[in-house]
Scaffold this motif. Structure first.
Motif, PDB file in Angstrom:
ATOM      1  N   ILE A   1       0.846  -1.198   0.000  1.00 27.54           N
ATOM      2  CA  ILE A   1       0.000   0.000   0.000  1.00 27.54           C
ATOM      3  C   ILE A   1       0.881   1.248   0.000  1.00 27.54           C
ATOM      4  CG2 ILE A   1      -1.661   1.378   1.309  1.00 27.54           C
ATOM      5  CD1 ILE A   1      -2.821  -1.279   2.389  1.00 27.54           C
ATOM      6  N   LEU A   2       1.891   1.266   0.868  1.00 30.46           N
ATOM      7  CA  LEU A   2       2.776   2.431   0.934  1.00 30.46           C
ATOM      8  C   LEU A   2       3.497   2.656  -0.389  1.00 30.46           C
ATOM      9  CD1 LEU A   2       4.146   2.017   4.549  1.00 30.46           C
ATOM     10  CD2 LEU A   2       2.889   4.000   3.671  1.00 30.46           C
ATOM     11  N   GLN A   3       3.939   1.583  -1.007  1.00 30.69           N
ATOM     12  CA  GLN A   3       4.621   1.702  -2.296  1.00 30.69           C
ATOM     13  C   GLN A   3       3.695   2.328  -3.339  1.00 30.69           C
ATOM     14  OE1 GLN A   3       5.821  -2.042  -4.091  1.00 30.69           O
ATOM     15  NE2 GLN A   3       7.688  -1.086  -4.868  1.00 30.69           N
ATOM     16  N   LYS A   4       2.440   1.930  -3.300  1.00 34.28           N
ATOM     17  CA  LYS A   4       1.442   2.487  -4.231  1.00 34.28           C
ATOM     18  C   LYS A   4       1.297   4.004  -4.050  1.00 34.28           C
ATOM     19  CE  LYS A   4      -2.984   1.800  -3.487  1.00 34.28           C
ATOM     20  NZ  LYS A   4      -4.275   1.131  -3.299  1.00 34.28           N
ATOM     21  N   HIS A   5       1.540   4.474  -2.826  1.00 36.74           N
ATOM     22  CA  HIS A   5       1.430   5.902  -2.518  1.00 36.74           C
ATOM     23  C   HIS A   5       2.794   6.600  -2.532  1.00 36.74           C
ATOM     24  CE1 HIS A   5      -2.838   5.703  -1.602  1.00 36.74           C
ATOM     25  NE2 HIS A   5      -2.608   4.628  -0.876  1.00 36.74           N
ATOM     26  N   ASP A   6       3.804   5.917  -3.065  1.00 40.16           N
ATOM     27  CA  ASP A   6       5.165   6.464  -3.138  1.00 40.16           C
ATOM     28  C   ASP A   6       5.686   6.921  -1.778  1.00 40.16           C
ATOM     29  OD1 ASP A   6       5.415   6.075  -5.926  1.00 40.16           O
ATOM     30  OD2 ASP A   6       4.279   7.921  -6.288  1.00 40.16           O
ATOM     31  N   ALA A   7       5.417   6.120  -0.751  1.00 42.71           N
ATOM     32  CA  ALA A   7       5.859   6.442   0.605  1.00 42.71           C
ATOM     33  C   ALA A   7       6.786   5.351   1.122  1.00 42.71           C
ATOM     34  CB  ALA A   7       4.647   6.584   1.528  1.00 42.71           C
ATOM     35  N   SER A   8       7.692   5.743   1.972  1.00 41.78           N
ATOM     36  CA  SER A   8       8.647   4.814   2.566  1.00 41.78           C
ATOM     37  C   SER A   8       7.991   4.000   3.670  1.00 41.78           C
ATOM     38  CB  SER A   8       9.824   5.598   3.150  1.00 41.78           C
ATOM     39  OG  SER A   8      10.617   4.764   3.949  1.00 41.78           O
ATOM     40  N   ALA A   9       8.355   2.722   3.737  1.00 41.38           N
ATOM     41  CA  ALA A   9       7.834   1.868   4.806  1.00 41.38           C
ATOM     42  C   ALA A   9       8.672   1.987   6.070  1.00 41.38           C
ATOM     43  CB  ALA A   9       7.806   0.415   4.343  1.00 41.38           C
ATOM     44  N   ALA A  10       9.881   2.504   5.969  1.00 43.86           N
ATOM     45  CA  ALA A  10      10.809   2.511   7.097  1.00 43.86           C
ATOM     46  C   ALA A  10      10.931   3.890   7.754  1.00 43.86           C
ATOM     47  CB  ALA A  10      12.171   2.049   6.623  1.00 43.86           C
ATOM     48  N   ALA A  11       9.937   4.700   7.633  1.00 43.07           N
ATOM     49  CA  ALA A  11      10.044   6.081   8.107  1.00 43.07           C
ATOM     50  C   ALA A  11       9.761   6.264   9.596  1.00 43.07           C
ATOM     51  CB  ALA A  11       9.100   6.973   7.302  1.00 43.07           C
ATOM     52  N   HIS A  12       9.295   5.237  10.276  1.00 43.47           N
ATOM     53  CA  HIS A  12       8.836   5.439  11.643  1.00 43.47           C
ATOM     54  C   HIS A  12       9.033   4.178  12.483  1.00 43.47           C
ATOM     55  CE1 HIS A  12       6.384   7.271  14.753  1.00 43.47           C
ATOM     56  NE2 HIS A  12       5.706   6.154  14.849  1.00 43.47           N
ATOM     57  N   ILE A  13       9.318   4.369  13.757  1.00 41.82           N
ATOM     58  CA  ILE A  13       9.355   3.255  14.705  1.00 41.82           C
ATOM     59  C   ILE A  13       8.239   3.492  15.713  1.00 41.82           C
ATOM     60  CG2 ILE A  13      10.642   2.127  16.550  1.00 41.82           C
ATOM     61  CD1 ILE A  13      13.168   2.649  14.963  1.00 41.82           C
ATOM     62  N   ASP A  14       7.341   2.540  15.812  1.00 41.27           N
ATOM     63  CA  ASP A  14       6.210   2.685  16.729  1.00 41.27           C
ATOM     64  C   ASP A  14       6.675   2.422  18.158  1.00 41.27           C
ATOM     65  OD1 ASP A  14       3.051   2.827  16.770  1.00 41.27           O
ATOM     66  OD2 ASP A  14       3.733   1.351  18.246  1.00 41.27           O
ATOM     67  N   GLN A  15       6.695   3.480  18.941  1.00 40.71           N
ATOM     68  CA  GLN A  15       7.187   3.386  20.310  1.00 40.71           C
ATOM     69  C   GLN A  15       6.191   2.706  21.250  1.00 40.71           C
ATOM     70  OE1 GLN A  15       8.370   7.386  21.268  1.00 40.71           O
ATOM     71  NE2 GLN A  15      10.259   7.208  20.100  1.00 40.71           N
ATOM     72  N   SER A  16       4.923   2.780  20.933  1.00 44.74           N
ATOM     73  CA  SER A  16       3.933   2.112  21.777  1.00 44.74           C
ATOM     74  C   SER A  16       4.092   0.597  21.704  1.00 44.74           C
ATOM     75  CB  SER A  16       2.518   2.510  21.365  1.00 44.74           C
ATOM     76  OG  SER A  16       2.322   3.886  21.580  1.00 44.74           O
ATOM     77  N   MET A  17       4.279   0.061  20.506  1.00 44.87           N
ATOM     78  CA  MET A  17       4.496  -1.372  20.361  1.00 44.87           C
ATOM     79  C   MET A  17       5.797  -1.767  21.053  1.00 44.87           C
ATOM     80  SD  MET A  17       3.470  -4.340  19.379  1.00 44.87           S
ATOM     81  CE  MET A  17       2.206  -4.284  18.124  1.00 44.87           C
ATOM     82  N   GLN A  18       6.798  -0.942  20.911  1.00 47.79           N
ATOM     83  CA  GLN A  18       8.079  -1.191  21.570  1.00 47.79           C
ATOM     84  C   GLN A  18       7.870  -1.316  23.088  1.00 47.79           C
ATOM     85  OE1 GLN A  18      10.887   2.005  20.807  1.00 47.79           O
ATOM     86  NE2 GLN A  18      12.279   0.577  19.814  1.00 47.79           N
TER      87      GLN A  18
END
Length: 164
Positions: free
Chosen positions: A61-78
């Motif tokens: 989905i992100l690729q379809k929107h020309d967006a990076s998948a690695a732009a964020h680390i979810d701190q709540s899940m961490q």
């Protein structure tokens, strides 16, 4: 990332989901190794495989929107995963550890359910019906895993923890 509109917010939510799924995949592998109940081990391994598929969907989905998948680390899940590690270190005995694993993974599941629900709602508002369908598919899988874990806890694991 600067969020200037609903589409930017949607992309940020997807990026958080990618981070969540990546973190969870590793945690589920460790939890399966820590579990002693065979059905629980299997449930964790199956969900880990499903998690990897869900992450691939999100990346698509992100690729379809020309967006990076690695732009964020979810701190709540961490933080939730860190709490799970802390709890497991305190639990004594296989039966109690298995019950604790289910409780911990269900907290993670509920966080995922909320995140997928929010992302799907944003996709709907943006009239991104294909994205919304994909996100709903993952949302339903998360709900099914939660139901499976509840059944396993009630029918076997928690009873064994009480008896131990």
């Amino acid at each position: 990332m600067q969020i200037n509109n609903l589409k930017d917010m949607y992309i940020a939510e997807l990026q958080e989901l990618v981070s969540m799924e990546g973190q969870l995949a590793g945690a589920l592998k460790r939890m399966a190794a820590a579990a002693s109940h065979p059905s629980l081990k299997e449930a964790f391994m199956l969900h880990q495989e499903e998690t990897l598929v869900q992450r691939q969907r999100l990346e698509s989905i992100l690729q379809k929107h020309d967006a990076s998948a690695a732009a964020h680390i979810d701190q709540s899940m961490q933080a939730l995963i860190q709490e799970t590690k802390k709890m497991l270190a305190m639990l004594k005995g296989d039966e109690l550890r298995d019950a604790g694993l289910i409780a911990s993974v269900q907290k993670l599941q509920h966080y995922e359910i909320a995140a997928y629900g929010s992302a799907a709602a944003l996709a709907g508002q943006l009239d991104l019906r294909d994205d919304q369908k994909i996100l709903h598919e993952s949302l339903e899988e998360e709900k099914e895993t939660d139901v499976l874990l509840t059944k396993l806890a009630k029918s076997e694991v928690n009873q064994q923890a009480v008896a131990a």
